[in-house]
Motif scaffolding. Structure first.
Motif, short mmCIF file in Angstrom:
data_model
loop_
_atom_site.label_atom_id
_atom_site.label_comp_id
_atom_site.label_asym_id
_atom_site.label_seq_id
_atom_site.Cartn_x
_atom_site.Cartn_y
_atom_site.Cartn_z
N TRP A 1 -32.85 39.11 -13.74
CA TRP A 1 -31.59 38.45 -14.05
C TRP A 1 -31.72 36.94 -14.26
CZ3 TRP A 1 -28.95 42.82 -14.52
CH2 TRP A 1 -29.31 43.90 -13.69
N ASN A 2 -32.47 36.28 -13.37
CA ASN A 2 -32.64 34.83 -13.48
C ASN A 2 -33.87 34.41 -12.68
OD1 ASN A 2 -31.78 34.35 -10.66
ND2 ASN A 2 -29.74 34.93 -11.42
N LYS A 3 -34.21 33.13 -12.76
CA LYS A 3 -35.42 32.64 -12.11
C LYS A 3 -35.37 32.74 -10.59
CE LYS A 3 -36.98 29.51 -15.77
NZ LYS A 3 -38.18 30.31 -16.08
N ALA A 4 -34.18 32.53 -10.00
CA ALA A 4 -34.05 32.61 -8.54
C ALA A 4 -34.38 34.02 -8.06
CB ALA A 4 -32.64 32.22 -8.11
N VAL A 5 -33.90 35.02 -8.78
CA VAL A 5 -34.19 36.41 -8.42
C VAL A 5 -35.68 36.70 -8.57
CG1 VAL A 5 -33.74 38.82 -9.03
CG2 VAL A 5 -31.86 37.18 -9.05
N ALA A 6 -36.28 36.19 -9.63
CA ALA A 6 -37.71 36.40 -9.85
C ALA A 6 -38.53 35.77 -8.72
CB ALA A 6 -38.13 35.80 -11.19
N GLU A 7 -38.15 34.56 -8.32
CA GLU A 7 -38.88 33.87 -7.25
C GLU A 7 -38.74 34.59 -5.92
OE1 GLU A 7 -37.37 29.91 -7.36
OE2 GLU A 7 -38.33 29.44 -9.28
N ALA A 8 -37.54 35.08 -5.62
CA ALA A 8 -37.33 35.83 -4.38
C ALA A 8 -38.17 37.10 -4.36
CB ALA A 8 -35.84 36.16 -4.21
N GLY B 1 -31.82 49.37 -22.24
CA GLY B 1 -30.57 48.95 -21.59
C GLY B 1 -30.79 47.92 -20.52
N LEU B 2 -31.93 47.98 -19.84
CA LEU B 2 -32.24 47.02 -18.78
C LEU B 2 -32.75 45.70 -19.34
CD1 LEU B 2 -34.06 49.45 -16.29
CD2 LEU B 2 -31.73 48.56 -16.09
N LEU B 3 -33.42 45.75 -20.48
CA LEU B 3 -33.97 44.54 -21.08
C LEU B 3 -32.89 43.52 -21.41
CD1 LEU B 3 -36.58 46.26 -23.38
CD2 LEU B 3 -37.14 44.49 -21.73
N VAL B 4 -31.71 44.00 -21.71
CA VAL B 4 -30.60 43.11 -22.07
C VAL B 4 -30.29 42.12 -20.94
CG1 VAL B 4 -28.15 43.05 -22.70
CG2 VAL B 4 -29.62 44.84 -23.61
N SER B 5 -30.53 42.52 -19.70
CA SER B 5 -30.18 41.70 -18.53
C SER B 5 -31.25 40.67 -18.17
CB SER B 5 -29.93 42.60 -17.33
OG SER B 5 -28.89 43.52 -17.59
N CYS B 6 -32.41 40.72 -18.82
CA CYS B 6 -33.51 39.84 -18.43
C CYS B 6 -33.31 38.43 -18.98
CB CYS B 6 -34.84 40.41 -18.92
SG CYS B 6 -35.26 41.98 -18.14
N ARG B 7 -33.14 37.48 -18.05
CA ARG B 7 -32.85 36.10 -18.44
C ARG B 7 -33.77 35.09 -17.74
NH1 ARG B 7 -30.73 38.39 -21.84
NH2 ARG B 7 -28.55 38.38 -22.56
N ASP B 8 -34.79 35.58 -17.06
CA ASP B 8 -35.66 34.65 -16.33
C ASP B 8 -36.76 34.06 -17.20
OD1 ASP B 8 -36.77 37.28 -16.34
OD2 ASP B 8 -38.17 36.71 -14.76
N GLN B 9 -36.98 34.62 -18.38
CA GLN B 9 -37.94 34.05 -19.31
C GLN B 9 -37.50 34.38 -20.74
OE1 GLN B 9 -41.92 35.86 -19.44
NE2 GLN B 9 -41.18 37.52 -18.14
N ASP B 10 -38.08 33.69 -21.68
CA ASP B 10 -37.74 33.92 -23.08
C ASP B 10 -38.01 35.38 -23.45
OD1 ASP B 10 -37.30 32.71 -25.95
OD2 ASP B 10 -39.10 33.97 -26.07
#
Length: 208
Positions: A142-149, A23-32
């Motif tokens: 969620w996205n690259k900005a979140v990953a970087e933070a 269920g959480l994997l669906v939200s991962c958008r920071d990488q392919d």
């Protein structure tokens, strides 16, 4: 030796896979997503290949977060510490007890999502004297900005940010080691290094 320079070995580290749930994997958008899946499989295969202790945990798997992705349980087995409510896995007595039972102070961690399931236990473990390697390419958010933070905050807290192939190479240490070629095969199976590995195998075969 300073813990920041001491390297990972098969004898001093464990792997913790935290909340890689469908269920959480669906939200991962920071990488392919396909690349992330290969990274996760590669990290798990590395641990299994060298016999490293592993711990898998899930947050409320009967709820919307869903079960652990089958790619992990296929490699590491079906034993999963199911948390009833703790968001931070480090606050789960069962998870923490499993870590302590290994007697090892280096924890290779990956989690979904990076900014919660990985970051919170990574920071908490460092605060209690553990040496944590956060494998960010076997995690997702969620996205690259979140990953970087998340990377910035973990680094500020003393967590070592790493990638799975780097962790594998550090554990391997030497191609002539007992598991050297087998680990090379893991790297080749899950990255473009496969072309180098295949060429090497073919060259060796030709010289026999």
């Amino acid at each position: 030796m300073n813990k920041f320079t001491e390297t990972l070995t098969t004898d001093n580290a464990i792997l913790a896979m935290i909340d890689h749930q469908t269920g959480l994997l669906v939200s991962c958008r920071d990488q392919d997503p396909h690349l992330m899946t290969e990274n996760i499989k590669g990290l798990c295969s590395m641990a299994k290949t060298v016999g490293m202790p592993t711990i898998t945990t899930a947050s409320m798997p009967d709820g919307p977060n869903g079960p652990i992705m089958p790619e992990i349980t296929d490699i590491l087995g079906d034993e999963v510490i199911e948390r009833a409510g703790e968001i931070n896995a480090w606050k789960s007595p069962e998870f923490k007890k499993a870590v302590e039972a290994t007697g090892r102070k280096k924890i290779i961690m990956a989690g979904i999502v990076t900014d919660v399931c990985l970051m919170f236990p990574a920071i908490s473990a460092v605060a209690e004297g553990y040496d944590v390697y956060a494998v960010v390419d076997a995690s997702g958010t969620w996205n690259k900005a979140v990953a970087e933070a998340s990377i910035h905050r973990m680094t500020q807290a003393g967590v070592k940010v790493a990638t799975w192939a780097s962790v594998l190479a550090e554990v391997m240490d030497d191609w002539r080691s007992e598991k050297g070629m087998e680990l090379g095969g893991v790297l080749g199976q899950h990255t473009s290094y496969r072309w180098v590995y295949d060429s090497f195998l073919q060259a060796n075969q030709a010289h026999k």
